[in-house]
Design a protein around this motif. Structure first.
Motif, mmCIF file in Angstrom:
data_model
loop_
_atom_site.group_PDB
_atom_site.id
_atom_site.type_symbol
_atom_site.label_atom_id
_atom_site.label_comp_id
_atom_site.label_asym_id
_atom_site.label_seq_id
_atom_site.Cartn_x
_atom_site.Cartn_y
_atom_site.Cartn_z
ATOM 1 N N GLN B 65 76.346 31.384 -10.897
ATOM 2 C CA GLN B 65 76.056 32.683 -11.530
ATOM 3 C C GLN B 65 75.269 32.519 -12.838
ATOM 4 O OE1 GLN B 65 76.439 35.698 -10.090
ATOM 5 N NE2 GLN B 65 76.924 34.534 -8.268
ATOM 6 N N SER B 66 75.669 33.174 -13.924
ATOM 7 C CA SER B 66 74.829 33.216 -15.134
ATOM 8 C C SER B 66 74.599 31.855 -15.782
ATOM 9 C CB SER B 66 75.441 34.133 -16.186
ATOM 10 O OG SER B 66 75.339 35.470 -15.797
ATOM 11 N N ILE B 67 75.401 30.862 -15.412
ATOM 12 C CA ILE B 67 75.183 29.541 -16.023
ATOM 13 C C ILE B 67 73.805 29.012 -15.627
ATOM 14 C CG2 ILE B 67 76.137 27.223 -16.349
ATOM 15 C CD1 ILE B 67 78.859 28.364 -15.438
ATOM 16 N N SER B 68 73.284 29.505 -14.500
ATOM 17 C CA SER B 68 71.943 29.067 -14.095
ATOM 18 C C SER B 68 70.890 29.463 -15.121
ATOM 19 C CB SER B 68 71.595 29.637 -12.718
ATOM 20 O OG SER B 68 71.379 31.030 -12.794
ATOM 21 N N LYS B 69 71.193 30.524 -15.921
ATOM 22 C CA LYS B 69 70.232 30.978 -16.933
ATOM 23 C C LYS B 69 69.950 29.888 -17.971
ATOM 24 C CE LYS B 69 71.799 35.721 -16.358
ATOM 25 N NZ LYS B 69 72.703 36.789 -16.844
ATOM 26 N N LEU B 70 70.934 29.036 -18.166
ATOM 27 C CA LEU B 70 70.777 27.924 -19.098
ATOM 28 C C LEU B 70 69.749 26.933 -18.570
ATOM 29 C CD1 LEU B 70 71.827 26.293 -21.493
ATOM 30 C CD2 LEU B 70 73.704 25.537 -20.039
ATOM 31 N N PHE B 71 69.805 26.680 -17.277
ATOM 32 C CA PHE B 71 68.896 25.693 -16.712
ATOM 33 C C PHE B 71 67.482 26.238 -16.577
ATOM 34 C CE2 PHE B 71 73.172 24.425 -15.348
ATOM 35 C CZ PHE B 71 73.210 23.157 -15.930
ATOM 36 N N THR B 72 67.342 27.516 -16.218
ATOM 37 C CA THR B 72 65.982 28.066 -16.170
ATOM 38 C C THR B 72 65.364 28.074 -17.576
ATOM 39 O OG1 THR B 72 66.932 30.299 -16.243
ATOM 40 C CG2 THR B 72 66.245 29.477 -14.094
ATOM 41 N N LEU B 73 66.197 28.360 -18.582
ATOM 42 C CA LEU B 73 65.683 28.329 -19.958
ATOM 43 C C LEU B 73 65.242 26.923 -20.343
ATOM 44 C CD1 LEU B 73 65.146 29.557 -22.741
ATOM 45 C CD2 LEU B 73 67.541 29.140 -23.307
ATOM 46 N N ALA B 74 66.103 25.945 -20.072
ATOM 47 C CA ALA B 74 65.781 24.564 -20.440
ATOM 48 C C ALA B 74 64.517 24.100 -19.718
ATOM 49 C CB ALA B 74 66.952 23.643 -20.115
ATOM 50 N N LEU B 75 64.410 24.423 -18.425
ATOM 51 C CA LEU B 75 63.229 24.010 -17.664
ATOM 52 C C LEU B 75 61.977 24.731 -18.155
ATOM 53 C CD1 LEU B 75 64.921 23.860 -14.147
ATOM 54 C CD2 LEU B 75 63.963 21.904 -15.410
ATOM 55 N N SER B 76 62.119 25.979 -18.589
ATOM 56 C CA SER B 76 60.966 26.713 -19.125
ATOM 57 C C SER B 76 60.473 26.076 -20.411
ATOM 58 C CB SER B 76 61.339 28.167 -19.428
ATOM 59 O OG SER B 76 61.442 28.899 -18.239
ATOM 60 N N LEU B 77 61.425 25.688 -21.252
ATOM 61 C CA LEU B 77 61.040 25.061 -22.508
ATOM 62 C C LEU B 77 60.429 23.686 -22.263
ATOM 63 C CD1 LEU B 77 63.998 26.095 -24.792
ATOM 64 C CD2 LEU B 77 61.590 26.578 -25.194
ATOM 65 N N SER B 78 60.949 22.980 -21.290
ATOM 66 C CA SER B 78 60.435 21.636 -21.085
ATOM 67 C C SER B 78 59.018 21.670 -20.548
ATOM 68 C CB SER B 78 61.349 20.843 -20.150
ATOM 69 O OG SER B 78 61.087 21.144 -18.805
ATOM 70 N N GLU B 79 58.756 22.644 -19.692
ATOM 71 C CA GLU B 79 57.428 22.670 -19.086
ATOM 72 C C GLU B 79 56.408 23.344 -19.987
ATOM 73 O OE1 GLU B 79 56.527 21.451 -16.174
ATOM 74 O OE2 GLU B 79 58.459 20.864 -15.346
ATOM 75 N N ASN B 80 56.852 24.288 -20.746
ATOM 76 C CA ASN B 80 55.902 25.180 -21.399
ATOM 77 C C ASN B 80 55.999 25.248 -22.897
ATOM 78 O OD1 ASN B 80 54.922 26.318 -18.970
ATOM 79 N ND2 ASN B 80 54.368 28.045 -20.279
ATOM 80 N N ASP B 81 56.717 24.305 -23.442
ATOM 81 C CA ASP B 81 56.871 24.347 -24.876
ATOM 82 C C ASP B 81 57.449 25.700 -25.290
ATOM 83 O OD1 ASP B 81 55.054 23.832 -27.868
ATOM 84 O OD2 ASP B 81 56.697 22.653 -27.049
ATOM 85 N N GLU B 82 56.808 26.390 -26.206
ATOM 86 C CA GLU B 82 57.423 27.558 -26.838
ATOM 87 C C GLU B 82 56.953 28.888 -26.245
ATOM 88 O OE1 GLU B 82 59.475 27.813 -29.574
ATOM 89 O OE2 GLU B 82 59.756 25.684 -29.965
ATOM 90 N N ASP B 83 56.119 28.827 -25.225
ATOM 91 C CA ASP B 83 55.503 30.069 -24.743
ATOM 92 C C ASP B 83 56.509 31.162 -24.389
ATOM 93 O OD1 ASP B 83 53.123 28.935 -25.100
ATOM 94 O OD2 ASP B 83 52.480 28.994 -23.010
#
Lengths: 306, 306, 306, 306
Positions: B65-83
């Protein structure tokens, strides 16, 4: 970190943030605050052993404003254990915009002790225990800073009282829910007066040291339990910088409480307390130079709670 | 803390919180979640060296459930820096009640990446970079937990999609502000699917270890900068547990992200990651047994960020 | 009032409000509406005996927009008696700002049939009874105006559908409360299409005549009971002109329904229906010239409901 | 309609609504109102020629409450022309829930003169012109009803003042926007006192007759212009019955102003004024028996503005 390092560090920070000094807008909702020279900046760090270092205008007094909410909260917890939490919550309040409707929606229980409604309830609570909340805060500040000259700036207080309709509105509103026990005008007066205390960075850093020492005061006596102190730090981190608490935690990463006088008191548990001051505010009401200085401070020391 | 201690500690916690197991209410907004046996509880702790300890039902999978939001956030930051921070804020959102009006008031920029609106934007952002956000999350979880069998529970996903009007409403609303770039139905499908991943405490603790190691993955590679990792921890602390983030910081005092499947992933920087699971939820949507277990964990270890 | 008088009256009104023609802003949220020449103005009055008088651009078609909500409501009441009132309220909605939170607060029951949420529910309701709401409205308009050429402007409809995220958001949101029974995309399509009907002042005044005749159609058949007709007039007066209904009642004083295409349909019970059109809108979304013309009309005739 | 008919009509209405008498809940926010016997009901109709008919408890006094807002508004307009509209709007306010946030959002300008915030501004405005708003209202009521004994119920006033935190909150809030010119406590006292006037149906119907006579007082003098009177009627219709104005317009269809004392004053332009009273209120704060009686009255006479 040795004494000499801290002095160098503060000098470096002051140098690095110089471009920010004087930027932002001085609080202008009362004439007494609007008159402050925006080109000032001070920083002080107090260590658990009581040593204190400073740079810039660190001995010039400024208006404590909302930072006083931290001291009324700490004094309420010390005197009354947990009772205050029946009357005020601990959740961040979202944006300022919906503060009144939220108060209505939640039946007169303010979201946290650092929004104005919450701080008025805390003041009322403390007044119920000690008689006069302002005197209790002054007494505490004077003792911790070993400076008997700290006092309320009566001009600022008078200026705030003369523009006090919003505080009176809020307090009567809380009273309509039974969440103010004292006389409304008296509670507002006490609230305005403890916000109007004039203090400098040195004294403020010393007064905040109990938060870095897990509840131990200057004289070694215990004011708050270890657990209570950590909890105050948690409230500072989540609610201490108006509607920028998330941004602040993200950028600076240590518990902090700001005031529209331009001061910020921050804590690195077990390591130090830091007081910064710069009168120019960002649009959220936090000192531009102060936030920049704390940002540099945590970056250079690598002291963050995260 | 030696291995034997951690095992003893988890056994003690499991014993102490036993009265809480089975209390609270299982999430019932979709049939697939409502059917879960509430009498289960698991806890796992992963240490920076990769060791992992557990107790109770720590190897039984539950819905992320919502814990996945943590991983999508982390992966977004890793791939895209601060965008991503141009499209979503970092402030706590106050109560759930006013989420839509707030989104309207703030022109389609969600307050933070952990409210549904924010997580939908993050999913859209990640999808724009990697193609399929769910696959990216699955791939990350499998690698960090060294378990290729982690997968999406298609029954849960189908059940959520069948009750998806609110997510579709939210995503179209975001799209009306130009803050969704992909196809609305596709983004909602990806979002629902990464929320429907089934995982156990052991694998979840291992997958969260990068947050305790300041951005270093299982294989020693750097996923996030030290600074980014601290920032994610800050967002978890201020926004990770729905409208109880303040209470949670106050009571537990470590960065955590909860989900209505009853799981919570918590981090003690440099020391460990902890995954707990108990399906019974309190009125804010956090696991009753899970919060109690983390409370005991930080009390017994004295590991708190404050 | 004799025919000759009405012609003189409309000429006088057109002359008097001339300075207002072309002022205000043309609706620009879709390209097809933004292209309309703002310097146009028309007015038509239909009498209970079926006579119709006009002035200015009274035979030029414009986009019906929200005025169609009046016809879907009337048709829903005629076919289904009172059932619609279980799904939509009759209270003015205050300002547009809080529409979504209000919908949430009131569990998916829109405040009234003239806000977008309410009109979507009415469209869904009518579609459930007659199959296609747009065809039902077109059929009614053609019959009452004796003009088989009235049709949907497909370019406007396509333009609205291409910018339809907000309507889709709203409809999915209503569906999440069980207050949409049909397929979301289909209902939005029907809604957009009946809003995109092109009609001129003459035909609109004739189509609205049943409201002045207490429910009797052109062919003498009863469409609505006397009581239902009065009730629709009441909803028009309190909710018919967006967030300016109070101002409108105060200034003009007769039941009216406006649309962002610049049209307004107004009713003087037992006396006449009036259609005005001017594409320039005030900040509330009502035609500047149209409001001015109706203001003059009620002042000169002394026909007001108050 | 002849005199004998009116007497028969009122007798019939009283008979027909008998089952409703005593239903609903008596206002209980102050002890003085909670003590009223709920089994009472009165109705009075005043004709433009000054004749007055009544039935039931039509000569028993009750608490005027919000109906006084109608008289302060009328007196403000008569003395000051249009100035009041710079300080208060004319739009329905949606639901009570968001009144404070709306006031904040609209910078201290209340939505209309019949919500509490608006009525406090009107009281302040009238006080600025005539000195004491309560005396002005009393003087007007006594003259129109030819009853010098109408007075403020000091017990009700004292009871309301003792529970006055919400009014004080609202007035200070308005003052913080500069929209209260007098002394806050004095304005609240005047407001509370004119709400606490005791009056019976007969006197109230006579006092409201100027609205049915387009602004002409008992003695034949003009109090308001024809146009101003119609405008007050419009405000009554759209805002006069709390958050049920739409429902009321829909069901009853004539301009009305209700009060939580259980009274309602209604107007049929050019035909009559009607005062009804029954202490039991529905959940919106309108008299259950009173609404039912007005509903029957307009149905039986076919007097509606629509």
């Amino acid at each position: 970190m040795a004494a000499v390092d801290m002095e160098q560090l503060l000098a470096q920070i002051t140098r690095e943030i110089e471009p920010q000094i004087g930027t932002g807008s001085v609080a202008d909702y009362i004439p007494a605050l609007a008159a402050v020279d925006p080109g000032q900046f001070g920083i002080a760090v107090a260590l658990p052993n009581g040593e204190c270092y400073g740079a810039g205008d660190w001995t010039k007094p400024f208006s404590l404003q909302s930072i006083s909410k931290l001291f009324t909260l700490a004094l309420s917890l010390s005197e009354n254990d947990e009772d205050i939490w029946w009357r005020v919550g601990r959740e961040p309040s979202g944006n300022a915009f919906n503060s009144l409707v939220q108060l209505e929606y939640e039946n007169g229980i303010p979201r946290n002790p650092f929004i104005n409604a919450g701080a008025l309830v805390v003041t009322d609570h403390l007044a119920g225990v000690v008689g006069d909340a302002t005197e209790a805060v002054l007494d505490f500040l004077r003792t911790e800073a070993a400076n008997p000259d700290i006092r309320c700036d009566e001009e600022v207080a008078a200026s705030e009282e003369a523009h006090g309709d919003r505080n009176l509105a809020l307090t009567h509103f809380l009273a309509s829910y039974g969440n103010i026990h004292g006389d409304v005008r008296d509670i507002v007066r006490q609230y305005v007066r403890h916000c109007s205390i004039a203090i400098n960075c040195r004294d403020l850093a010393l007064a905040g040291l109990f938060l870095a020492r897990h509840g131990i005061r200057r004289d070694g006596s215990r004011m708050l339990s270890h657990s209570h102190t950590k909890r105050i730090n948690a409230v500072m981190l989540t609610c201490g910088t108006y509607d920028a608490a998330g941004e602040f935690a993200y950028r600076v990463g240590i518990p902090s409480k700001s005031g529209v006088g331009g001061g910020i008191l921050a804590v690195v548990p077990e390591r130090c307390s830091v007081a910064v001051w710069g009168p120019g505010l960002d649009r959220r009401g936090n000192s531009v130079a102060g936030v920049a200085a704390l940002d540099r401070f945590t970056a250079l020391t690598d002291w963050s709670v995260f």
